[in-house]
Design an enzyme around this catalytic site. Sequence first.
Site, mmCIF file in Angstrom:
data_model
loop_
_atom_site.group_PDB
_atom_site.id
_atom_site.type_symbol
_atom_site.label_atom_id
_atom_site.label_comp_id
_atom_site.label_asym_id
_atom_site.label_seq_id
_atom_site.Cartn_x
_atom_site.Cartn_y
_atom_site.Cartn_z
ATOM 1 N N CYS A 118 0.872 -1.167 0.000
ATOM 2 C CA CYS A 118 0.000 0.000 0.000
ATOM 3 C C CYS A 118 0.908 1.216 0.000
ATOM 4 O O CYS A 118 2.118 1.087 0.081
ATOM 5 C CB CYS A 118 -0.927 -0.005 1.201
ATOM 6 S SG CYS A 118 -0.081 0.335 2.732
ATOM 7 N N ARG A 400 -12.340 7.252 4.340
ATOM 8 C CA ARG A 400 -12.084 5.932 4.913
ATOM 9 C C ARG A 400 -12.027 6.004 6.436
ATOM 10 O O ARG A 400 -12.345 5.028 7.103
ATOM 11 C CB ARG A 400 -10.736 5.390 4.401
ATOM 12 C CG ARG A 400 -10.743 5.038 2.932
ATOM 13 C CD ARG A 400 -9.450 4.367 2.563
ATOM 14 N NE ARG A 400 -9.141 3.339 3.556
ATOM 15 C CZ ARG A 400 -7.932 2.891 3.836
ATOM 16 N NH1 ARG A 400 -6.891 3.364 3.200
ATOM 17 N NH2 ARG A 400 -7.751 1.967 4.746
#
Length: 422
Positions: A118, A400
Site C-alpha cells: 500500500c 475511509r
Amino acid sequence: MDQIIVRGNGPLQGEIPIAGAKNACLTLMPATLLTDQPLTLTNAPRLSDIRTMTALLQSLGAEAASLQDGQVLAMSSHALTSHRADYDIVRKMRASILVLGPMLARDGRAEVSLPGGCAIGARPVDLHLKALEAMGAELDLRDGYVHAKAPTGGLRGAVVDFPLVSVGATENALMAATLAKGTTVLKNAAREPEIVDLARCLRAMGAQIEGEGTSTITIQGVDALHGATHPVVTDRIELGTYMLAPAICGGEVECLGGRIELLSAFCEKLDEAGIDVTETARGIKVSRRNSIRAVNVTTEPFPGFPTDLQAQFMALMCVAEGTSVLEETIFENRFMHAPELTRMGARIEVHGGHATVTGVDGLRGAPVMATDLRASVSLILAGLAAEGQTTVSRVYHLDRGYEHVVRKLRGVGAHIERVKEE
Ligand code: UD1
C-alpha cells in the site's frame, strides 16, 4: 471527485464528538464469523472502510445491517456460504485479512486474497500466517491467495512468539485462538487499546482470554462462542487529530469521549510543545495561549507515539518555534505528506526514516493532494494554519477514516467546506 477547501483560521472554540474507533471496528466485525449467533456493535463509526468490511462479510454469507444512522452494526453469520475473500474487496482495504483467522477457526478453511503493498509501505502478512501455522494450519500461497486449512479436529493452541509487534497479526491470532483446542500464548503481542477492545468483545462472546493490554495474552480455547452486544472503544486517532486543531489554530476545544490513557505519549508531546491538555468529565480539553515549541517524536507501538498521528503532528511542527526531528519506525514510506506540506511553505527535509522540520512563521494555502488517510487530514490541519485557501483533492482517503470531518471542524468555527471538483 470531491475536494475539501480550507481557509486559514483564527482560534477555534467549542466541542467535537469523537466517534468509535475505525481500527477497533474493523477487527470486531470479523469476530462475527466466530459464532452463529448475532453480534451487535454500538458506537460504530460511519466510514467507507466499515462499508467495505460489511460488503466483505456479506460476500461470505454473513448478514450485516447498519442501523441508527450507521452507529449500530447488527451482524450474524448462521452459516458461511463462501470461504473466499475476493481480491476485489481485499485490495481496497488491508484489514480484510482479519477474516482469515475467524473463518479458519470456525469452519477449518479459508481463502483470502493477499492484500499486497500500500502507499505507506510493503506491509506483509507473514506474521499473521506464521501464527496460524503454529496453530496447525496448512497454508498454500497460490494465485495471489492464501489457501488455508485447519488440521482434522480444528486449530490447536500454540505458543506464538511474534518477532515484531503487529496489531493485525495479534488480532488474527487472538480470534483464531478462541476456538482452538487447548491453550494459546501470544508473546510480544500488540498492546493497543483496539486489541483490548477486541478481547473484551470476545470475552462477552464467551471466550477465555487473559492478559490483553500486556505483551503476553493467554487464550483458553472453547468449543463455541455466542452472541453479544459490544460498544466500540473511542477512536484515539480521530481524537488526537482533533486535539491538534486548537493546538495549531489556538482557542479551546473539548473532544468529547476522549481519555488521556488512550494517548498518553501523544499528550506528553503536546505538553512539551506548550499545548494545554486537561481531562474533563466529558473528554479532553485542549487549548493554546503561547507559541508552539518544537519537539522530537519517534513513532512506536502502543503505548508509544502512534504512527497514525505522525503526519498530523508534523503539521503542528511546521508552525512551531525551532527544529524538530520526527522519526518513523513502523512504516518505511510514511512521509508522503512532507512534499505536500512543503508546497504550503513548510521547511521539511526527509532522510530515510527521519524528517527534520524547521518551523516557519506561517504557511500559505495551496492546492495539495491527499496520498493516504492520515496524510490527508494533516493537510487539512496545515490548511487551518495557513494564510489563504488550501484545496485538498483525493478526499476519498479521508472518507475511509474520518466521519463528518467538515461538520465537526465547522462546529468549532473552522472555515472548511466540501465541494465537487470542477
Ligand atoms: C494497524 C492499523 C494501522 C496502524 C498500524 C500500526 C488497523 C486496521 N490498522 O495496521 O492504522 O498504522 O496498525 O499501529 O488496525 N508487519 C510485518 N509482517 C506482518 C504484519 C506486519 O512485517 O505480517 C510489519 C508492517 O509492515 C509494519 C509493522 O509490522 O511495518 C506493524 O504493522 P501492523 O501493526 O501489523 O499494522 P496493521 O495491523 O497492518
